[in-house]
Design a protein around this motif. Structure first.
Motif, mmCIF file in Angstrom:
data_model
loop_
_atom_site.group_PDB
_atom_site.id
_atom_site.type_symbol
_atom_site.label_atom_id
_atom_site.label_comp_id
_atom_site.label_asym_id
_atom_site.label_seq_id
_atom_site.Cartn_x
_atom_site.Cartn_y
_atom_site.Cartn_z
ATOM 1 N N THR A 79 0.841 -1.109 0.127
ATOM 2 C CA THR A 79 0.208 0.027 0.148
ATOM 3 C C THR A 79 0.913 1.254 0.028
ATOM 4 O OG1 THR A 79 -1.880 1.054 1.117
ATOM 5 C CG2 THR A 79 -0.058 0.220 2.650
ATOM 6 N N ASP A 80 0.542 2.396 -0.542
ATOM 7 C CA ASP A 80 1.333 3.495 -0.764
ATOM 8 C C ASP A 80 1.869 3.972 0.493
ATOM 9 O OD1 ASP A 80 -0.635 5.043 -3.723
ATOM 10 O OD2 ASP A 80 0.801 3.368 -3.536
ATOM 11 N N SER A 81 1.152 3.774 1.628
ATOM 12 C CA SER A 81 1.676 4.635 2.674
ATOM 13 C C SER A 81 2.821 3.974 3.487
ATOM 14 C CB SER A 81 0.364 4.682 3.867
ATOM 15 O OG SER A 81 0.073 3.395 4.105
ATOM 16 N N VAL A 82 3.216 2.727 2.914
ATOM 17 C CA VAL A 82 4.251 1.756 3.610
ATOM 18 C C VAL A 82 5.601 1.788 2.541
ATOM 19 C CG1 VAL A 82 2.549 0.772 5.143
ATOM 20 C CG2 VAL A 82 3.576 -0.434 3.097
ATOM 21 N N LYS A 83 5.199 1.951 1.464
ATOM 22 C CA LYS A 83 6.234 1.920 0.404
ATOM 23 C C LYS A 83 7.678 2.521 0.894
ATOM 24 C CE LYS A 83 3.168 1.276 -3.770
ATOM 25 N NZ LYS A 83 2.698 1.884 -5.029
ATOM 26 N N GLY A 84 8.806 1.749 0.660
ATOM 27 C CA GLY A 84 9.950 2.314 1.102
ATOM 28 C C GLY A 84 10.398 2.063 2.417
ATOM 29 N N ARG A 85 9.332 1.657 3.215
ATOM 30 C CA ARG A 85 9.428 1.524 4.698
ATOM 31 C C ARG A 85 9.316 0.029 5.170
ATOM 32 N NH1 ARG A 85 6.471 3.536 8.114
ATOM 33 N NH2 ARG A 85 4.478 3.842 6.878
ATOM 34 N N PHE A 86 8.449 -0.706 4.549
ATOM 35 C CA PHE A 86 7.981 -1.983 4.829
ATOM 36 C C PHE A 86 8.666 -3.163 3.951
ATOM 37 C CE2 PHE A 86 3.698 -1.383 7.629
ATOM 38 C CZ PHE A 86 4.831 -0.322 8.399
ATOM 39 N N THR A 87 8.973 -4.242 4.265
ATOM 40 C CA THR A 87 9.601 -5.256 3.281
ATOM 41 C C THR A 87 8.926 -6.512 3.559
ATOM 42 O OG1 THR A 87 11.499 -4.034 2.851
ATOM 43 C CG2 THR A 87 11.293 -6.269 2.187
ATOM 44 N N THR B 29 10.019 -22.696 3.055
ATOM 45 C CA THR B 29 10.695 -24.163 3.953
ATOM 46 C C THR B 29 10.271 -23.769 5.357
ATOM 47 O OG1 THR B 29 12.785 -23.175 4.263
ATOM 48 C CG2 THR B 29 12.325 -24.257 2.190
ATOM 49 N N LYS B 30 10.309 -22.795 5.873
ATOM 50 C CA LYS B 30 9.935 -22.522 7.281
ATOM 51 C C LYS B 30 8.222 -22.235 7.452
ATOM 52 C CE LYS B 30 14.395 -20.758 8.801
ATOM 53 N NZ LYS B 30 15.171 -19.573 9.327
ATOM 54 N N LYS B 31 7.493 -22.464 6.329
ATOM 55 C CA LYS B 31 6.131 -21.959 6.553
ATOM 56 C C LYS B 31 5.921 -20.436 7.285
ATOM 57 C CE LYS B 31 5.197 -25.789 8.726
ATOM 58 N NZ LYS B 31 4.860 -26.974 9.390
ATOM 59 N N THR B 32 6.590 -19.726 6.886
ATOM 60 C CA THR B 32 6.581 -18.415 7.777
ATOM 61 C C THR B 32 6.653 -17.252 6.440
ATOM 62 O OG1 THR B 32 7.631 -19.380 9.582
ATOM 63 C CG2 THR B 32 7.879 -17.053 9.396
ATOM 64 N N VAL B 33 6.104 -16.296 7.052
ATOM 65 C CA VAL B 33 5.983 -14.961 6.282
ATOM 66 C C VAL B 33 6.421 -13.825 7.093
ATOM 67 C CG1 VAL B 33 4.532 -13.285 4.837
ATOM 68 C CG2 VAL B 33 3.932 -15.712 4.905
ATOM 69 N N TYR B 34 7.213 -12.823 6.585
ATOM 70 C CA TYR B 34 7.795 -11.912 7.689
ATOM 71 C C TYR B 34 7.457 -10.576 7.077
ATOM 72 C CZ TYR B 34 11.203 -15.495 8.772
ATOM 73 O OH TYR B 34 11.377 -16.795 9.332
ATOM 74 N N LEU B 35 7.362 -9.505 7.901
ATOM 75 C CA LEU B 35 7.080 -8.184 7.563
ATOM 76 C C LEU B 35 8.086 -7.309 8.345
ATOM 77 C CD1 LEU B 35 5.338 -6.133 5.798
ATOM 78 C CD2 LEU B 35 4.036 -5.673 7.834
ATOM 79 N N GLN B 36 9.099 -6.818 7.560
ATOM 80 C CA GLN B 36 10.059 -5.875 8.291
ATOM 81 C C GLN B 36 9.710 -4.415 8.123
ATOM 82 O OE1 GLN B 36 13.106 -6.360 9.795
ATOM 83 N NE2 GLN B 36 13.155 -4.249 10.251
ATOM 84 N N MET B 37 9.475 -3.891 9.351
ATOM 85 C CA MET B 37 8.728 -2.511 9.253
ATOM 86 C C MET B 37 9.768 -1.469 9.830
ATOM 87 S SD MET B 37 5.058 -3.494 10.669
ATOM 88 C CE MET B 37 5.500 -3.665 12.285
ATOM 89 N N ASN B 38 10.210 -0.572 8.979
ATOM 90 C CA ASN B 38 11.248 0.489 9.148
ATOM 91 C C ASN B 38 10.742 1.721 9.341
ATOM 92 O OD1 ASN B 38 13.333 -1.590 9.612
ATOM 93 N ND2 ASN B 38 13.894 -1.296 7.179
ATOM 94 N N ASN B 39 11.194 2.767 10.251
ATOM 95 C CA ASN B 39 10.884 4.199 10.223
ATOM 96 C C ASN B 39 9.250 4.076 10.500
ATOM 97 O OD1 ASN B 39 10.841 6.903 9.894
ATOM 98 N ND2 ASN B 39 10.511 7.084 7.710
ATOM 99 N N LEU B 40 8.854 3.520 11.421
ATOM 100 C CA LEU B 40 7.669 3.364 11.949
ATOM 101 C C LEU B 40 7.061 4.766 12.177
ATOM 102 C CD1 LEU B 40 7.634 -0.069 13.675
ATOM 103 C CD2 LEU B 40 6.100 0.591 11.794
ATOM 104 N N LYS B 41 5.746 5.163 11.928
ATOM 105 C CA LYS B 41 4.740 6.154 12.322
ATOM 106 C C LYS B 41 3.703 5.993 12.991
ATOM 107 C CE LYS B 41 6.305 7.896 7.797
ATOM 108 N NZ LYS B 41 5.827 8.606 6.568
ATOM 109 N N PRO B 42 3.098 6.772 13.799
ATOM 110 C CA PRO B 42 1.915 6.791 14.728
ATOM 111 C C PRO B 42 0.842 6.010 13.859
ATOM 112 C CG PRO B 42 3.183 8.568 15.389
ATOM 113 C CD PRO B 42 3.676 8.187 14.191
ATOM 114 N N GLU B 43 0.604 6.390 12.828
ATOM 115 C CA GLU B 43 -0.450 5.990 11.884
ATOM 116 C C GLU B 43 -0.258 4.368 11.600
ATOM 117 O OE1 GLU B 43 1.480 8.675 11.216
ATOM 118 O OE2 GLU B 43 1.791 8.842 9.096
ATOM 119 N N ASP B 44 0.972 3.970 11.957
ATOM 120 C CA ASP B 44 1.127 2.515 11.675
ATOM 121 C C ASP B 44 0.453 1.547 12.827
ATOM 122 O OD1 ASP B 44 4.389 3.083 10.176
ATOM 123 O OD2 ASP B 44 2.579 2.824 8.945
ATOM 124 N N THR B 45 0.080 2.339 13.656
ATOM 125 C CA THR B 45 -0.490 1.557 14.753
ATOM 126 C C THR B 45 -1.780 0.856 14.354
ATOM 127 O OG1 THR B 45 0.242 3.220 16.652
ATOM 128 C CG2 THR B 45 -1.581 1.661 17.037
#
Length: 119
Positions: A60-68, A74-90
């Motif tokens: 989504t546009d609001s997280v581009k460049g900040r989230f990956t 193999t681990k049946k796992t999905v990750y979300l790396q969140m950088n430069n977090l903002k209050p609106e990410d709550t």
């Protein structure tokens, strides 16, 4: 039915980082897309990021460049790396398998993991 368990949330100051994990009860290698959604109080659930089997991604546009988003089949796992977090990410963050990069969630939602960004 595949179940998902999300973890990694917490309280972080603006500008901080968190890494969310989502472990599935079964294999995810057969699902075209894996999604991270979020929902804040009184708001609709919002698609935040998606990753396909073809290594394509959607944000989504609001997280581009900040989230990956990344997936480890193999681990049946999905990750979300969140950088430069903002209050609106709550929000509470959830994952799910899906038919496409932008929709078609396949299973019931898990309990999610709470992310709070505040000073």
């Amino acid at each position: 039915q595949v179940q998902f368990v999300e973890s990694g949330g917490g309280l972080v100051q603006p500008g901080g980082s968190l890494r969310l994990s989502c472990v599935a009860s079964g294999s995810i290698s057969g699902f075209y897309a894996m999604h991270w959604y979020r929902q804040d109080l009184g708001k609709q659930r919002e698609l935040v990021a998606a990753a396909s089997l073809l290594a394509t991604t959607h944000y989504t546009d609001s997280v581009k460049g900040r989230f990956t988003i990344s997936r480890d089949n193999t681990k049946k796992t999905v990750y979300l790396q969140m950088n430069n977090l903002k209050p609106e990410d709550t929000a509470v963050y959830y994952c799910n398998a899906a038919k496409t990069l932008t929709g078609g969630s396949l299973f019931d939602w898990g309990q999610g993991t709470q992310v709070t960004v505040s000073s």
